[in-house]
Write a protein that holds these residues in place. Structure first.
Motif, PDB file in Angstrom:
ATOM      1  N   ASP A 121     -82.539  25.870  32.579  1.00  0.00           N
ATOM      2  CA  ASP A 121     -81.348  25.133  32.273  1.00  0.00           C
ATOM      3  C   ASP A 121     -81.022  24.616  33.707  1.00  0.00           C
ATOM      4  OD1 ASP A 121     -78.580  24.234  32.347  1.00  0.00           O
ATOM      5  OD2 ASP A 121     -77.842  26.006  31.269  1.00  0.00           O
ATOM      6  N   ALA A 122     -81.180  23.246  34.029  1.00  0.00           N
ATOM      7  CA  ALA A 122     -81.249  22.749  35.324  1.00  0.00           C
ATOM      8  C   ALA A 122     -79.657  23.067  36.084  1.00  0.00           C
ATOM      9  CB  ALA A 122     -81.218  21.493  35.332  1.00  0.00           C
ATOM     10  N   THR A 123     -78.869  23.112  35.225  1.00  0.00           N
ATOM     11  CA  THR A 123     -77.461  23.451  35.994  1.00  0.00           C
ATOM     12  C   THR A 123     -77.245  24.820  36.349  1.00  0.00           C
ATOM     13  OG1 THR A 123     -76.401  24.467  33.731  1.00  0.00           O
ATOM     14  CG2 THR A 123     -76.193  21.723  34.200  1.00  0.00           C
ATOM     15  N   LYS A 124     -78.259  25.684  36.016  1.00  0.00           N
ATOM     16  CA  LYS A 124     -78.340  26.904  36.766  1.00  0.00           C
ATOM     17  C   LYS A 124     -78.795  27.328  37.836  1.00  0.00           C
ATOM     18  CE  LYS A 124     -76.038  29.146  32.990  1.00  0.00           C
ATOM     19  NZ  LYS A 124     -76.349  28.839  31.633  1.00  0.00           N
ATOM     20  N   THR A 125     -79.499  26.024  38.536  1.00  0.00           N
ATOM     21  CA  THR A 125     -80.305  25.893  39.899  1.00  0.00           C
ATOM     22  C   THR A 125     -79.386  26.552  40.779  1.00  0.00           C
ATOM     23  OG1 THR A 125     -81.547  23.960  38.981  1.00  0.00           O
ATOM     24  CG2 THR A 125     -81.454  24.532  41.282  1.00  0.00           C
ATOM     25  N   ASP A 126     -80.130  27.500  41.409  1.00  0.00           N
ATOM     26  CA  ASP A 126     -79.528  28.080  42.916  1.00  0.00           C
ATOM     27  C   ASP A 126     -79.202  26.963  43.766  1.00  0.00           C
ATOM     28  OD1 ASP A 126     -78.926  29.569  45.065  1.00  0.00           O
ATOM     29  OD2 ASP A 126     -80.148  31.097  44.719  1.00  0.00           O
ATOM     30  N   LYS A 127     -78.299  26.402  43.916  1.00  0.00           N
ATOM     31  CA  LYS A 127     -78.037  25.195  44.733  1.00  0.00           C
ATOM     32  C   LYS A 127     -78.116  25.685  46.319  1.00  0.00           C
ATOM     33  CE  LYS A 127     -75.466  23.101  41.095  1.00  0.00           C
ATOM     34  NZ  LYS A 127     -75.360  24.307  40.282  1.00  0.00           N
ATOM     35  N   ALA A 128     -77.713  26.634  46.595  1.00  0.00           N
ATOM     36  CA  ALA A 128     -78.019  27.266  48.085  1.00  0.00           C
ATOM     37  C   ALA A 128     -79.391  27.409  48.428  1.00  0.00           C
ATOM     38  CB  ALA A 128     -77.183  28.481  48.090  1.00  0.00           C
ATOM     39  N   LYS A 129     -80.102  27.782  47.522  1.00  0.00           N
ATOM     40  CA  LYS A 129     -81.577  28.144  47.663  1.00  0.00           C
ATOM     41  C   LYS A 129     -82.200  26.872  47.716  1.00  0.00           C
ATOM     42  CE  LYS A 129     -85.092  31.514  46.689  1.00  0.00           C
ATOM     43  NZ  LYS A 129     -85.482  32.801  45.662  1.00  0.00           N
ATOM     44  N   PHE A 130     -81.879  25.845  46.620  1.00  0.00           N
ATOM     45  CA  PHE A 130     -82.647  24.632  46.369  1.00  0.00           C
ATOM     46  C   PHE A 130     -81.788  23.442  46.500  1.00  0.00           C
ATOM     47  CE2 PHE A 130     -84.906  27.917  44.209  1.00  0.00           C
ATOM     48  CZ  PHE A 130     -86.108  27.869  44.485  1.00  0.00           C
ATOM     49  N   PRO A 131     -81.186  22.984  47.821  1.00  0.00           N
ATOM     50  CA  PRO A 131     -80.154  21.982  48.055  1.00  0.00           C
ATOM     51  C   PRO A 131     -80.827  20.654  47.792  1.00  0.00           C
ATOM     52  CG  PRO A 131     -81.107  22.899  50.191  1.00  0.00           C
ATOM     53  CD  PRO A 131     -81.763  23.615  48.939  1.00  0.00           C
ATOM     54  N   ARG A 132     -82.192  20.588  47.247  1.00  0.00           N
ATOM     55  CA  ARG A 132     -82.706  19.259  46.766  1.00  0.00           C
ATOM     56  C   ARG A 132     -82.227  18.864  45.656  1.00  0.00           C
ATOM     57  NH1 ARG A 132     -87.993  18.604  45.041  1.00  0.00           N
ATOM     58  NH2 ARG A 132     -87.949  16.369  45.120  1.00  0.00           N
ATOM     59  N   TYR A 133     -81.805  20.050  44.603  1.00  0.00           N
ATOM     60  CA  TYR A 133     -81.359  19.767  43.554  1.00  0.00           C
ATOM     61  C   TYR A 133     -80.055  18.757  43.448  1.00  0.00           C
ATOM     62  CZ  TYR A 133     -78.908  20.267  39.119  1.00  0.00           C
ATOM     63  OH  TYR A 133     -78.243  20.195  37.804  1.00  0.00           O
ATOM     64  N   GLY A 181     -84.889  21.827  31.756  1.00  0.00           N
ATOM     65  CA  GLY A 181     -85.112  22.573  32.958  1.00  0.00           C
ATOM     66  C   GLY A 181     -85.152  21.836  34.279  1.00  0.00           C
ATOM     67  N   TRP A 182     -85.620  22.664  35.368  1.00  0.00           N
ATOM     68  CA  TRP A 182     -85.603  21.909  36.810  1.00  0.00           C
ATOM     69  C   TRP A 182     -86.550  22.933  37.282  1.00  0.00           C
ATOM     70  CZ3 TRP A 182     -84.584  23.022  41.834  1.00  0.00           C
ATOM     71  CH2 TRP A 182     -84.660  22.186  42.839  1.00  0.00           C
ATOM     72  N   CYS A 183     -87.236  22.375  38.495  1.00  0.00           N
ATOM     73  CA  CYS A 183     -87.853  23.205  39.628  1.00  0.00           C
ATOM     74  C   CYS A 183     -88.077  22.315  40.832  1.00  0.00           C
ATOM     75  CB  CYS A 183     -89.502  23.685  38.922  1.00  0.00           C
ATOM     76  SG  CYS A 183     -90.623  22.498  39.620  1.00  0.00           S
ATOM     77  N   SER A 184     -88.241  22.891  41.950  1.00  0.00           N
ATOM     78  CA  SER A 184     -88.157  22.363  43.216  1.00  0.00           C
ATOM     79  C   SER A 184     -89.302  21.077  43.392  1.00  0.00           C
ATOM     80  CB  SER A 184     -88.126  23.338  44.361  1.00  0.00           C
ATOM     81  OG  SER A 184     -89.415  23.989  44.152  1.00  0.00           O
ATOM     82  N   ALA A 185     -90.239  21.251  42.323  1.00  0.00           N
ATOM     83  CA  ALA A 185     -91.014  20.194  42.736  1.00  0.00           C
ATOM     84  C   ALA A 185     -90.904  18.554  41.744  1.00  0.00           C
ATOM     85  CB  ALA A 185     -92.633  20.571  42.029  1.00  0.00           C
TER      86      ALA A 185
END
Ligand code: SF4
Length: 102
Positions: free
Chosen positions: A46-58, A93-97
């Protein structure tokens, strides 16, 4: 003789097509977020659960369904991703790539 030759030429083609269909289908299990590769890439179903602190690119709105590496249709619930061979990623979903589809 022509038909025999044609038949012999078709066999490798049929095998290749079967392999491609198998690869494209990728009916595998869903990617586990805890899988080491998924965790390293920050994959979440679930992309909205991305750790925005760890992955600011999101950025809000980015999902696998709109990623260049996702061959599935945006309406599909899940689909294959070359980063996770044989497994399915969630369209939401989402990932840093992540790379926005052109
Ligand atoms: Fe999703 Fe794209 Fe990451 Fe694959 S590369 S998991 S499709 S965001």
């Amino acid at each position: 003789m022509t038909s025999r030759r044609s038949f012999i030429q078709i066999i490798p083609l049929a095998g290749t097509l079967a392999l491609l269909a198998q690869a494209a289908h990728a009916d595998g299990a869903k990617v586990d977020e805890k899988d080491p590769q998924a965790a390293a890439l920050g994959y979440v179903a679930d992309a909205t659960k991305t750790d925005k602190a760890k992955f600011p690119r999101y950025a809000a709105g980015q999902t696998c369904g709109t990623c260049q590496l996702y061959p599935g249709k945006p309406a599909d619930a899940s689909g294959p991703c070359p980063l996770f061979a044989g497994k399915q990623v969630a369209a939401k979903g989402w990932c840093s790539a992540y790379a926005k589809k052109a």
